[in-house]
Write a protein that holds these residues in place. Structure first.
Motif, PDB file in Angstrom:
ATOM      1  N   PRO A 180      13.379 -14.413   0.974  1.00  0.00           N
ATOM      2  CA  PRO A 180      12.445 -13.873  -0.006  1.00  0.00           C
ATOM      3  C   PRO A 180      12.543 -12.356  -0.114  1.00  0.00           C
ATOM      4  O   PRO A 180      12.906 -11.678   0.852  1.00  0.00           O
ATOM      5  CB  PRO A 180      11.078 -14.301   0.538  1.00  0.00           C
ATOM      6  CG  PRO A 180      11.294 -14.439   2.016  1.00  0.00           C
ATOM      7  CD  PRO A 180      12.703 -14.926   2.177  1.00  0.00           C
ATOM      8  N   ALA A 181      12.198 -11.845  -1.287  1.00  0.00           N
ATOM      9  CA  ALA A 181      12.251 -10.397  -1.540  1.00  0.00           C
ATOM     10  C   ALA A 181      10.959  -9.765  -1.035  1.00  0.00           C
ATOM     11  O   ALA A 181      10.056  -9.420  -1.805  1.00  0.00           O
ATOM     12  CB  ALA A 181      12.454 -10.127  -3.026  1.00  0.00           C
ATOM     13  N   LEU A 182      10.870  -9.579   0.278  1.00  0.00           N
ATOM     14  CA  LEU A 182       9.632  -9.082   0.876  1.00  0.00           C
ATOM     15  C   LEU A 182       9.353  -7.635   0.510  1.00  0.00           C
ATOM     16  O   LEU A 182       8.192  -7.235   0.381  1.00  0.00           O
ATOM     17  CB  LEU A 182       9.681  -9.246   2.393  1.00  0.00           C
ATOM     18  CG  LEU A 182       9.805 -10.685   2.907  1.00  0.00           C
ATOM     19  CD1 LEU A 182       9.705 -10.709   4.425  1.00  0.00           C
ATOM     20  CD2 LEU A 182       8.752 -11.589   2.289  1.00  0.00           C
ATOM     21  N   GLU A 183      10.410  -6.841   0.323  1.00  0.00           N
ATOM     22  CA  GLU A 183      10.186  -5.450  -0.060  1.00  0.00           C
ATOM     23  C   GLU A 183       9.563  -5.347  -1.443  1.00  0.00           C
ATOM     24  O   GLU A 183       8.702  -4.495  -1.708  1.00  0.00           O
ATOM     25  CB  GLU A 183      11.505  -4.656  -0.004  1.00  0.00           C
ATOM     26  CG  GLU A 183      12.509  -4.906  -1.123  1.00  0.00           C
ATOM     27  CD  GLU A 183      13.144  -6.287  -1.151  1.00  0.00           C
ATOM     28  OE1 GLU A 183      13.700  -6.668  -2.212  1.00  0.00           O
ATOM     29  OE2 GLU A 183      13.091  -6.988  -0.108  1.00  0.00           O
ATOM     30  N   LEU A 184       9.946  -6.253  -2.339  1.00  0.00           N
ATOM     31  CA  LEU A 184       9.340  -6.304  -3.667  1.00  0.00           C
ATOM     32  C   LEU A 184       7.878  -6.718  -3.555  1.00  0.00           C
ATOM     33  O   LEU A 184       6.996  -6.117  -4.190  1.00  0.00           O
ATOM     34  CB  LEU A 184      10.099  -7.304  -4.543  1.00  0.00           C
ATOM     35  CG  LEU A 184       9.481  -7.644  -5.903  1.00  0.00           C
ATOM     36  CD1 LEU A 184       9.419  -6.414  -6.791  1.00  0.00           C
ATOM     37  CD2 LEU A 184      10.282  -8.757  -6.583  1.00  0.00           C
ATOM     38  N   LEU A 185       7.610  -7.712  -2.763  1.00  0.00           N
ATOM     39  CA  LEU A 185       6.253  -8.185  -2.565  1.00  0.00           C
ATOM     40  C   LEU A 185       5.352  -7.073  -2.040  1.00  0.00           C
ATOM     41  O   LEU A 185       4.244  -6.844  -2.547  1.00  0.00           O
ATOM     42  CB  LEU A 185       6.271  -9.360  -1.593  1.00  0.00           C
ATOM     43  CG  LEU A 185       4.931  -9.945  -1.172  1.00  0.00           C
ATOM     44  CD1 LEU A 185       4.202 -10.553  -2.347  1.00  0.00           C
ATOM     45  CD2 LEU A 185       5.141 -10.985  -0.076  1.00  0.00           C
ATOM     46  N   GLN A 186       5.821  -6.347  -1.049  1.00  0.00           N
ATOM     47  CA  GLN A 186       5.016  -5.281  -0.458  1.00  0.00           C
ATOM     48  C   GLN A 186       4.783  -4.143  -1.440  1.00  0.00           C
ATOM     49  O   GLN A 186       3.683  -3.576  -1.503  1.00  0.00           O
ATOM     50  CB  GLN A 186       5.701  -4.772   0.819  1.00  0.00           C
ATOM     51  CG  GLN A 186       5.692  -5.799   1.941  1.00  0.00           C
ATOM     52  CD  GLN A 186       6.651  -5.471   3.065  1.00  0.00           C
ATOM     53  OE1 GLN A 186       7.652  -4.771   2.873  1.00  0.00           O
ATOM     54  NE2 GLN A 186       6.364  -5.958   4.255  1.00  0.00           N
ATOM     55  N   SER A 187       5.794  -3.843  -2.249  1.00  0.00           N
ATOM     56  CA  SER A 187       5.661  -2.774  -3.240  1.00  0.00           C
ATOM     57  C   SER A 187       4.614  -3.127  -4.290  1.00  0.00           C
ATOM     58  O   SER A 187       3.766  -2.293  -4.652  1.00  0.00           O
ATOM     59  CB  SER A 187       7.014  -2.512  -3.907  1.00  0.00           C
ATOM     60  OG  SER A 187       6.876  -1.597  -4.979  1.00  0.00           O
ATOM     61  N   VAL A 188       4.652  -4.366  -4.791  1.00  0.00           N
ATOM     62  CA  VAL A 188       3.687  -4.772  -5.809  1.00  0.00           C
ATOM     63  C   VAL A 188       2.297  -4.908  -5.206  1.00  0.00           C
ATOM     64  O   VAL A 188       1.298  -4.546  -5.844  1.00  0.00           O
ATOM     65  CB  VAL A 188       4.146  -6.081  -6.481  1.00  0.00           C
ATOM     66  CG1 VAL A 188       3.068  -6.595  -7.427  1.00  0.00           C
ATOM     67  CG2 VAL A 188       5.455  -5.861  -7.226  1.00  0.00           C
ATOM     68  N   ARG A 189       2.199  -5.409  -3.985  1.00  0.00           N
ATOM     69  CA  ARG A 189       0.899  -5.519  -3.323  1.00  0.00           C
ATOM     70  C   ARG A 189       0.220  -4.159  -3.237  1.00  0.00           C
ATOM     71  O   ARG A 189      -0.988  -4.037  -3.439  1.00  0.00           O
ATOM     72  CB  ARG A 189       1.059  -6.137  -1.932  1.00  0.00           C
ATOM     73  CG  ARG A 189      -0.203  -6.170  -1.085  1.00  0.00           C
ATOM     74  CD  ARG A 189      -1.334  -6.934  -1.743  1.00  0.00           C
ATOM     75  NE  ARG A 189      -1.147  -8.379  -1.700  1.00  0.00           N
ATOM     76  CZ  ARG A 189      -1.889  -9.230  -2.403  1.00  0.00           C
ATOM     77  NH1 ARG A 189      -2.822  -8.793  -3.228  1.00  0.00           N
ATOM     78  NH2 ARG A 189      -1.672 -10.529  -2.324  1.00  0.00           N
ATOM     79  N   ALA A 190       0.995  -3.114  -2.994  1.00  0.00           N
ATOM     80  CA  ALA A 190       0.427  -1.772  -2.881  1.00  0.00           C
ATOM     81  C   ALA A 190      -0.117  -1.253  -4.216  1.00  0.00           C
ATOM     82  O   ALA A 190      -1.003  -0.396  -4.241  1.00  0.00           O
ATOM     83  CB  ALA A 190       1.475  -0.806  -2.341  1.00  0.00           C
TER      84      ALA A 190
END
Length: 237
Positions: A180-190
């Motif tokens: 999974p693209a966890l870095e994308l997830l964390q960026s959007v969550r922020a």
């Protein structure tokens, strides 16, 4: 982690999605289902994942054809508890309203079809704002392929338009078992307003990926290949 099973529909068959390369999609060969007939595939997927929500990508509609409304109607009639999240390339709210007209013969069952408005399909900020005006019902899919965002309306940056449910569609990872693209997830969550539910898509290889995605801030994940290939164990209960 809440798993939402996915089917890609092409000319009435379930096909296997790989990296968003739709021209190469072929009827699925599934160790789990043994069929590409959606009437057989859908109940098995829902049972295996213990799910009552199904994400449907209507590839006929996404590639310029008509929505497979009759097939959607049959799926809804077969399972009275099913909710369909439908991506059919809706360019605006009017396109979804037209589909609702076709489904009206189902009566109250039509309410179980939830529109997914994809950033790749919404052509302008005005159309996006109108489509997403119901923040609690509509779903926005933020689409990308690799480093390229598919976003003519500029929705990746328009956080004020984001509804309460947001899909992060990493097409380059769909069916590819790249993680999974966890870095994308964390960026959007922020960036996401408080209360936004984030639903990831693409890359799941095994149950540990789902655990990692939940820790990174995902509320749910769209899954197809890892279910068909039994890389995720059957849900209990």
């Amino acid at each position: 982690m809440h798993i939402i099973p996915v089917i890609d529909l092409l000319r009435g068959q379930v096909v296997r999605g790989i990296r968003g390369e739709r021209q190469h999609y072929a009827p699925i060969e599934s160790p789990l289902c043994g069929s590409s007939d959606p009437r057989e595939v859908v109940p098995i997927l829902l049972d295996y994942a213990a799910a009552d929500t199904l994400y449907v990508a209507d590839l006929d509609a996404l590639t310029g054809g008509a929505v497979q409304a009759a097939l959607l109607s049959r799926l809804l009639k077969h399972d009275p508890g099913l909710t369909l999240w439908l991506d059919a390339g809706f360019a605006d709210a009017t396109a979804f309203d037209a589909l609702c007209g076709e489904l009206a013969r189902l009566g109250a069952d039509a309410e179980r079809v939830v529109p997914v408005f994809a950033s790749e399909s919404l052509a302008s900020p005005a159309q996006a704002a109108a489509a997403l005006r119901d923040r609690t019902r509509s779903i926005l899919s933020l689409d990308r392929h690799g480093e390229e965002t598919l976003d003519p309306a500029g929705l990746w940056r328009a956080t004020a338009l984001w509804p309460q449910r947001l899909i992060l569609m990493a097409l380059e990872r769909v069916g590819a078992y790249d993680g999974p693209a966890l870095e994308l997830l964390q960026s959007v969550r922020a960036q996401a307003p408080g209360g936004t539910r984030l639903i990831g898509a693409g890359g799941i290889r095994h149950a540990d990926d789902l655990t990692g995605a939940a820790a990174a801030g995902a509320d749910a994940w769209l899954v197809a290949s890892a279910l068909h290939d039994r890389r995720i164990p059957r849900a209990q209960g």
